[in-house]
Design an enzyme around this catalytic site. Structure first.
Site, PDB file in Angstrom:
ATOM      1  N   HIS A   1      -2.372  73.625  65.696  1.00  0.00           N
ATOM      2  CA  HIS A   1      -2.713  72.525  64.946  1.00  0.00           C
ATOM      3  C   HIS A   1      -2.587  72.820  63.412  1.00  0.00           C
ATOM      4  CE1 HIS A   1      -4.674  68.784  63.973  1.00  0.00           C
ATOM      5  NE2 HIS A   1      -5.352  69.403  63.227  1.00  0.00           N
TER       6      HIS A   1
ATOM      7  N   ARG B   1     -24.032  59.549  80.441  1.00  0.00           N
ATOM      8  CA  ARG B   1     -24.067  58.662  79.200  1.00  0.00           C
ATOM      9  C   ARG B   1     -24.414  59.227  77.727  1.00  0.00           C
ATOM     10  NH1 ARG B   1     -25.984  54.614  82.689  1.00  0.00           N
ATOM     11  NH2 ARG B   1     -24.541  53.497  83.803  1.00  0.00           N
TER      12      ARG B   1
ATOM     13  N   ASN C   1      -7.144  62.780  57.041  1.00  0.00           N
ATOM     14  CA  ASN C   1      -5.817  62.671  57.918  1.00  0.00           C
ATOM     15  C   ASN C   1      -4.624  63.357  57.077  1.00  0.00           C
ATOM     16  OD1 ASN C   1      -7.257  61.745  59.956  1.00  0.00           O
ATOM     17  ND2 ASN C   1      -7.119  59.625  59.592  1.00  0.00           N
TER      18      ASN C   1
ATOM     19  N   LYS D   1     -15.956  63.900  65.116  1.00  0.00           N
ATOM     20  CA  LYS D   1     -14.878  63.276  65.917  1.00  0.00           C
ATOM     21  C   LYS D   1     -14.961  64.291  67.299  1.00  0.00           C
ATOM     22  CE  LYS D   1     -11.822  61.146  62.749  1.00  0.00           C
ATOM     23  NZ  LYS D   1     -10.525  61.176  62.135  1.00  0.00           N
TER      24      LYS D   1
ATOM     25  N   GLU E   1     -14.675  56.329  59.812  1.00  0.00           N
ATOM     26  CA  GLU E   1     -13.357  56.020  59.119  1.00  0.00           C
ATOM     27  C   GLU E   1     -12.863  54.773  59.073  1.00  0.00           C
ATOM     28  OE1 GLU E   1     -10.680  58.972  61.117  1.00  0.00           O
ATOM     29  OE2 GLU E   1      -9.114  57.889  60.274  1.00  0.00           O
TER      30      GLU E   1
ATOM     31  N   HIS F   1      -1.570  64.717  58.882  1.00  0.00           N
ATOM     32  CA  HIS F   1      -1.521  64.528  60.365  1.00  0.00           C
ATOM     33  C   HIS F   1      -0.970  63.654  61.004  1.00  0.00           C
ATOM     34  CE1 HIS F   1      -4.986  67.008  59.359  1.00  0.00           C
ATOM     35  NE2 HIS F   1      -5.344  67.332  60.660  1.00  0.00           N
TER      36      HIS F   1
ATOM     37  N   LYS G   1     -15.742  67.997  52.746  1.00  0.00           N
ATOM     38  CA  LYS G   1     -15.553  66.935  53.948  1.00  0.00           C
ATOM     39  C   LYS G   1     -16.720  66.159  54.225  1.00  0.00           C
ATOM     40  CE  LYS G   1     -14.511  66.576  58.855  1.00  0.00           C
ATOM     41  NZ  LYS G   1     -14.007  67.087  60.116  1.00  0.00           N
TER      42      LYS G   1
ATOM     43  N   ARG H   1     -12.441  57.952  54.788  1.00  0.00           N
ATOM     44  CA  ARG H   1     -12.476  58.989  55.473  1.00  0.00           C
ATOM     45  C   ARG H   1     -10.822  59.417  55.909  1.00  0.00           C
ATOM     46  NH1 ARG H   1     -16.199  61.036  60.550  1.00  0.00           N
ATOM     47  NH2 ARG H   1     -14.678  62.866  60.933  1.00  0.00           N
TER      48      ARG H   1
ATOM     49  N   GLU I   1      -6.278  73.389  56.958  1.00  0.00           N
ATOM     50  CA  GLU I   1      -7.336  72.426  56.802  1.00  0.00           C
ATOM     51  C   GLU I   1      -8.140  72.707  55.445  1.00  0.00           C
ATOM     52  OE1 GLU I   1      -7.216  69.701  58.847  1.00  0.00           O
ATOM     53  OE2 GLU I   1      -6.998  70.205  60.839  1.00  0.00           O
TER      54      GLU I   1
ATOM     55  N   HIS J   1       0.787  65.672  63.792  1.00  0.00           N
ATOM     56  CA  HIS J   1       0.355  65.508  65.155  1.00  0.00           C
ATOM     57  C   HIS J   1       1.776  65.250  66.033  1.00  0.00           C
ATOM     58  CE1 HIS J   1      -4.306  64.354  64.860  1.00  0.00           C
ATOM     59  NE2 HIS J   1      -4.040  65.592  65.012  1.00  0.00           N
TER      60      HIS J   1
HETATM   61  N1  LIG Z   1     -12.688  67.098  65.271  1.00  0.00           N
HETATM   62  C1  LIG Z   1     -12.029  67.136  64.345  1.00  0.00           C
HETATM   63  O1  LIG Z   1     -12.455  66.705  63.379  1.00  0.00           O
HETATM   64  C2  LIG Z   1     -11.008  68.254  64.179  1.00  0.00           C
HETATM   65  C3  LIG Z   1     -10.542  68.643  63.123  1.00  0.00           C
HETATM   66  C4  LIG Z   1      -9.432  69.504  62.633  1.00  0.00           C
HETATM   67  C5  LIG Z   1      -8.926  69.992  64.191  1.00  0.00           C
HETATM   68  N2  LIG Z   1      -9.456  69.247  65.446  1.00  0.00           N
HETATM   69  C6  LIG Z   1      -8.594  69.990  66.556  1.00  0.00           C
HETATM   70  O2  LIG Z   1      -9.247  71.484  66.589  1.00  0.00           O
HETATM   71  C7  LIG Z   1      -8.146  72.196  67.517  1.00  0.00           C
HETATM   72  C8  LIG Z   1      -7.406  73.397  66.846  1.00  0.00           C
HETATM   73  O3  LIG Z   1      -8.585  74.180  66.727  1.00  0.00           O
HETATM   74  P1  LIG Z   1      -8.442  75.860  66.442  1.00  0.00           P
HETATM   75  O4  LIG Z   1      -7.546  76.216  65.710  1.00  0.00           O
HETATM   76  O5  LIG Z   1      -9.737  76.432  66.329  1.00  0.00           O
HETATM   77  O6  LIG Z   1      -7.863  76.369  68.045  1.00  0.00           O
HETATM   78  P2  LIG Z   1      -8.533  77.101  69.430  1.00  0.00           P
HETATM   79  O7  LIG Z   1      -9.658  76.413  69.544  1.00  0.00           O
HETATM   80  O8  LIG Z   1      -7.573  76.869  70.222  1.00  0.00           O
HETATM   81  O9  LIG Z   1      -8.692  78.474  68.638  1.00  0.00           O
HETATM   82  C9  LIG Z   1      -7.396  79.310  68.696  1.00  0.00           C
HETATM   83  C10 LIG Z   1      -7.467  80.643  69.428  1.00  0.00           C
HETATM   84  O10 LIG Z   1      -8.493  81.422  68.941  1.00  0.00           O
HETATM   85  C11 LIG Z   1      -9.417  81.868  70.072  1.00  0.00           C
HETATM   86  N3  LIG Z   1     -10.648  82.221  69.435  1.00  0.00           N
HETATM   87  C12 LIG Z   1     -11.730  81.185  69.014  1.00  0.00           C
HETATM   88  N4  LIG Z   1     -12.741  81.999  68.440  1.00  0.00           N
HETATM   89  C13 LIG Z   1     -12.081  83.083  68.686  1.00  0.00           C
HETATM   90  C14 LIG Z   1     -12.890  84.365  67.847  1.00  0.00           C
HETATM   91  N5  LIG Z   1     -14.116  84.101  67.260  1.00  0.00           N
HETATM   92  N6  LIG Z   1     -12.479  85.659  68.153  1.00  0.00           N
HETATM   93  C15 LIG Z   1     -11.180  85.608  68.626  1.00  0.00           C
HETATM   94  N7  LIG Z   1     -10.321  84.757  69.376  1.00  0.00           N
HETATM   95  C16 LIG Z   1     -11.141  83.311  69.111  1.00  0.00           C
HETATM   96  C17 LIG Z   1      -9.256  80.661  70.926  1.00  0.00           C
HETATM   97  O11 LIG Z   1      -9.598  81.251  72.211  1.00  0.00           O
HETATM   98  C18 LIG Z   1      -7.903  80.391  70.812  1.00  0.00           C
HETATM   99  O12 LIG Z   1      -6.962  81.120  71.532  1.00  0.00           O
HETATM  100  C19 LIG Z   1      -7.047  71.162  67.729  1.00  0.00           C
HETATM  101  O13 LIG Z   1      -7.029  70.605  68.828  1.00  0.00           O
HETATM  102  C20 LIG Z   1      -7.359  70.017  66.776  1.00  0.00           C
HETATM  103  O14 LIG Z   1      -7.062  68.743  67.137  1.00  0.00           O
HETATM  104  C21 LIG Z   1     -10.302  68.511  65.235  1.00  0.00           C
HETATM  105 ZN   LIG Z   2      -6.831  68.763  61.632  1.00  0.00          ZN
END
Ligand SMILES: NC(=O)c1ccc[n+]([C@@H]2O[C@H](COP(=O)([O-])OP(=O)(O)OC[C@H]3O[C@@H](n4cnc5c(N)ncnc54)[C@H](O)[C@@H]3O)[C@@H](O)[C@H]2O)c1
Ligand SMILES: [Zn+2]
Length: 385
Positions: free
Chosen positions: A282, A130, A254, A152, A246, A257, A236, A250, A194, A261
């Site tokens: 993404h 929980r 998006n 988020k 949101e 997005h 942000k 906020r 972003e 998305h």
């Molecule tokens: N929660 C939120 O507010 C929010 C905001 C924006 C995006 N997101 C989410 O974030 C995700 C995308 O994140 P991302 O682009 O970081 O993708 P990811 O986490 O898949 O990382 C991209 C790649 O880089 C690799 N990697 C990570 N750190 C590394 C490092 N230091 N050295 C070498 N390789 C490394 C990972 O293994 C992966 O293959 C999406 O799912 C998106 O929906 C969430």
């Molecule tokens: Zn995003």
């Protein structure tokens, strides 16, 4: 307004008299500091380091060693890397593994990785027993720019991106730019989508700074990435502090997005069906989404020609895609946008830029419904030839 002093920013968040404010720490080689902080201000009796298969090899061992040197007990739990694995079934597996290994209510989670890890580990923290505390240690440009702050957490379902999740804030965020050195060129670039979004929605000077100062050599410059991370968290953070759940402004975060998305989901489907060899990240999908929504705003008479052109120039300058892949069906994109969490009565809701650094406030509603025909035309105008 978040307060920033040297390498620390405080995000002030309160709901119903509960204070869940937290610090964001910026720096290089922060693992010993994380261990020291947890020694003096423990979050649990033991720590689950949740990471992915790539980051595990690169950094999980040294973080675990740093914790062990401080006398803290930690274990690594790893997912197969990649967006296609961001689902509830993998989270359930990790929950079981944690239970099997004696983790319970007195444990805490360290999310070590990119946005996929951060979203999944944060989600696990929100449901495990929980809810247990967690900290974010983002290791991609995208995660340091955006996903690690704001609370988020989410996983995807077959019906869409981030359809299961919770608002669940971390206790602290450690932005360690030394971890970026091992990123692939593509992941550096994806993270800038972003970042450009933040400039476009709220800070013209930051947008111009990126246009003037970014080049591929910056990859080796930690001072540059520290500056980028601080600016991203400031922009942000300001918005999240006003509207953590949101309910209003906020929604600006998006930007790009709803289309992004949809394009990302279609790309993941095409990859799963063997139609594409790879899937759009993404960041790449958001870049395309920002261009299409820029086009919508231009066609409605809000965004001037020159601002739309400057947005395209900056996205291209950093190496991001600006056009919808030619083999994606326009109607498929439209249909997905209509299933968006915020769509009503056959229309999706959008936030629209009115110039570089400023969004339309629609009299305090922040979003507006846009008829599918207008969205359709904008997608067609921004498709690959
Ligand atoms: N929660 C939120 O507010 C929010 C905001 C924006 C995006 N997101 C989410 O974030 C995700 C995308 O994140 P991302 O682009 O970081 O993708 P990811 O986490 O898949 O990382 C991209 C790649 O880089 C690799 N990697 C990570 N750190 C590394 C490092 N230091 N050295 C070498 N390789 C490394 C990972 O293994 C992966 O293959 C999406 O799912 C998106 O929906 C969430
Ligand atoms: Zn995003």
């Amino acid at each position: 307004m978040p307060t920033i002093e040297d390498n620390k920013m405080r995000l002030s968040l309160k709901r119903d008299a509960v204070d869940y404010s937290y610090d964001i720490i910026f720096g290089e080689y922060l693992f010993p500091q994380i261990a020291d902080d947890l020694l003096h201000n423990p979050l649990g009796k033991k720590y689950a380091i949740i990471t992915d298969s790539n980051v595990e090899k690169l950094y999980a061992g040294s973080l675990k060693d740093a914790l062990a040197r401080a006398g803290l007990s930690a274990m690594v739990f790893s997912f197969e890397a990649g967006e296609p694995n961001k689902d509830i079934y993998f989270c359930a597996d990790k929950v079981d593994e944690m239970s099997q290994n004696g983790f319970g209510r007195d444990a805490a989670i360290i999310a070590l990785g990119g946005g996929v890890v951060g979203d999944m580990a944060g989600f696990i923290a929100s449901i495990f027993n929980r809810g247990i505390p967690y900290i974010q240690v983002p290791t991609t440009v995208l995660a340091q720019a955006d996903s690690s702050i704001g609370g988020k957490t989410a996983v995807n379902t077959r019906y869409g991106k981030n359809l299961i999740g919770a608002f669940y804030h971390p206790k602290k965020v450690y932005i360690d730019v030394s971890t970026l050195k091992t990123l692939s060129d593509r992941d550096y670039i994806c993270g800038l989508a972003e970042t450009i979004k933040h400039g476009m929605l709220g800070d013209k000077d930051f947008f111009d700074f990126l246009l003037k100062n970014y080049d591929a050599d910056k990859k080796k410059d930690p001072a540059f990435w520290l500056n980028i991370a601080k600016n991203n968290c400031r922009i942000k953070g300001q918005i999240v502090e006003i509207d953590p759940d949101e309910k209003g402004i906020r929604a600006y975060l998006n930007y790009g997005h709803t289309i992004g998305h949809a394009v990302e989901q279609l790309s993941l489907d095409m990859f799963a069906n063997g139609k594409h060899k790879n899937f759009l990240s993404h960041g790449e999908a958001v870049s395309i989404g920002m261009m299409v929504v820029g086009e919508i705003s231009w066609s409605l008479g809000y965004l001037p020609d020159e601002d739309l052109a400057t947005l395209e120039k900056l996205l291209k300058h950093v190496g991001l895609p600006v056009r919808v892949p030619s083999d994606m069906d326009v109607e498929d994109i439209i249909q997905i946008t209509l299933k968006d969490k915020k769509a009503r009565d056959g229309m999706a809701r959008y936030v629209l830029p009115i110039k570089k650094g400023k969004m339309h406030d629609f009299g305090g509603a922040y979003t507006t419904y846009v008829a599918p025909q207008i969205v359709r035309e904008a997608i067609k105008a921004r498709r690959e030839f």
